[in-house]
Design an enzyme around this catalytic site. Sequence first.
Site: not given
Length: 391
Positions: A115, A128, A135, A139, A142, A194-195, A226, A249-250, A325, A368
């Site tokens: 996407e 984006c 991924c 996380c 996510c 993805g990372e 990111s 960071f989170h 989200n 996101c």
Amino acid sequence: MDAKAPITQDVLTIPRKAPEGPQNLIGLSREQMREVLIVAGTAEKQAKMRAGQIWQWIYHWGTRDFDQMTNLSKDYRAMLAETFVIELPEVVTRQISDDGTRKYLVRIAGGHEVEVVYIPETDRGTLCISSQVGCTLTCSFCHTGTQKLVRNLTAAEIVGQIMVARDDLGEWPVPGAPRDETRLLSNIVLMGMGEPLYNFENVRDAMKIAMDPEGISLSRRRITLSTSGVVPEIARTAEEIGCQLAISFHATTDEVRDRLVPINKRWPLADLLDALRAYPKVSNSERITFEYVMLDGVNDSDADAHRLIKLIDGIPAKINLIPFNEWPGAPYKRSSNNRIRAFADIIYRAGYASPIRKPRGEDIMAACGQLKSATERARKSKAQIAQEAGL
Ligand code: SAH
Ligand code: SF4
């Protein structure tokens, strides 16, 4: 189809050159393009110039047809058409949100889908883009992390996302027309699926193409990568790409970050912060963006806000608070607006800009962390998600 889809955590990268069929020119560096032209019979002396001409047609004018490359001879154009293709990922669906956000579902080789989201704002338009199908990291907040099937995107598939968006926005220049300086697509964020730092070379090569001044020509200051914190690749990003960096960071303690961003177990906060401290100098970039997803009762206390300020002391930073989200089966809740405001206030008083990211395109699941291929239903169970979140 889904029942048969391979379930694997292995990351595959499709080789640049398909074993059979004509070679795609998209995604090659200038040097690689020169080399393939020589292999195809172009005289060595001319190859650099020819590559430059073709490059401009493809990346500046958005040409897809060799026959339109009118500064090349007819015979040469015919040879190109026989040997090469100019091939972009296929747009399967396009959704437009009430707020103008556009979400494209794009199909790549092997039938995988990723996407891409376009977010228009008054002073800019941000695309984006994705770097992987799914991924490998997990996380716990996510949606992409719950997708099991993973493959690295090629450089062509990464830069191709920018090109299909420019197609849709009608943004390729028209020969003879004055240059339009106010671009609809002015910024890129590598914040889709993805990372990016687990697919470093392809991401780097694609961004080099996007930055090339004789093509798409986006400044490295308008590209933000990111990462969840792949520490060894952060220095490489500074040296080899030089774009802006955002860090997911989170959390403000290793205990909580281990749960939210499991890669933290490998590279804990202290290591991550060292890498971030070095980044702006090496890349000559401005501030690092600290992304911080606001999860109710998990990482959103006043104490967290104070710890956050302490941890990033000395790093040129902006903090981006992202209201969580939600997605079906998610093990967390979004912090209340009052809590987010109180958190933002502490950060603001410490002297940081602390914008609260406005969720965009929520009605089309384009926000996101909500991206996930609709065709990929090899989902983890709710129980599995909750277990990984340590709930
Ligand atoms: N893999 C990279 C880039 C993609 S994610 C990374 O993790 O940085 C882009 C951003 O969205 C990251 O900051 C990520 O942590 C955040 N995100 C993921 N899921 C989210 C969700 N459900 N709500 C809000 N933000 C989310
Ligand atoms: Fe992967 Fe980023 Fe999602 Fe983590 S937040 S699972 S690194 S896409």
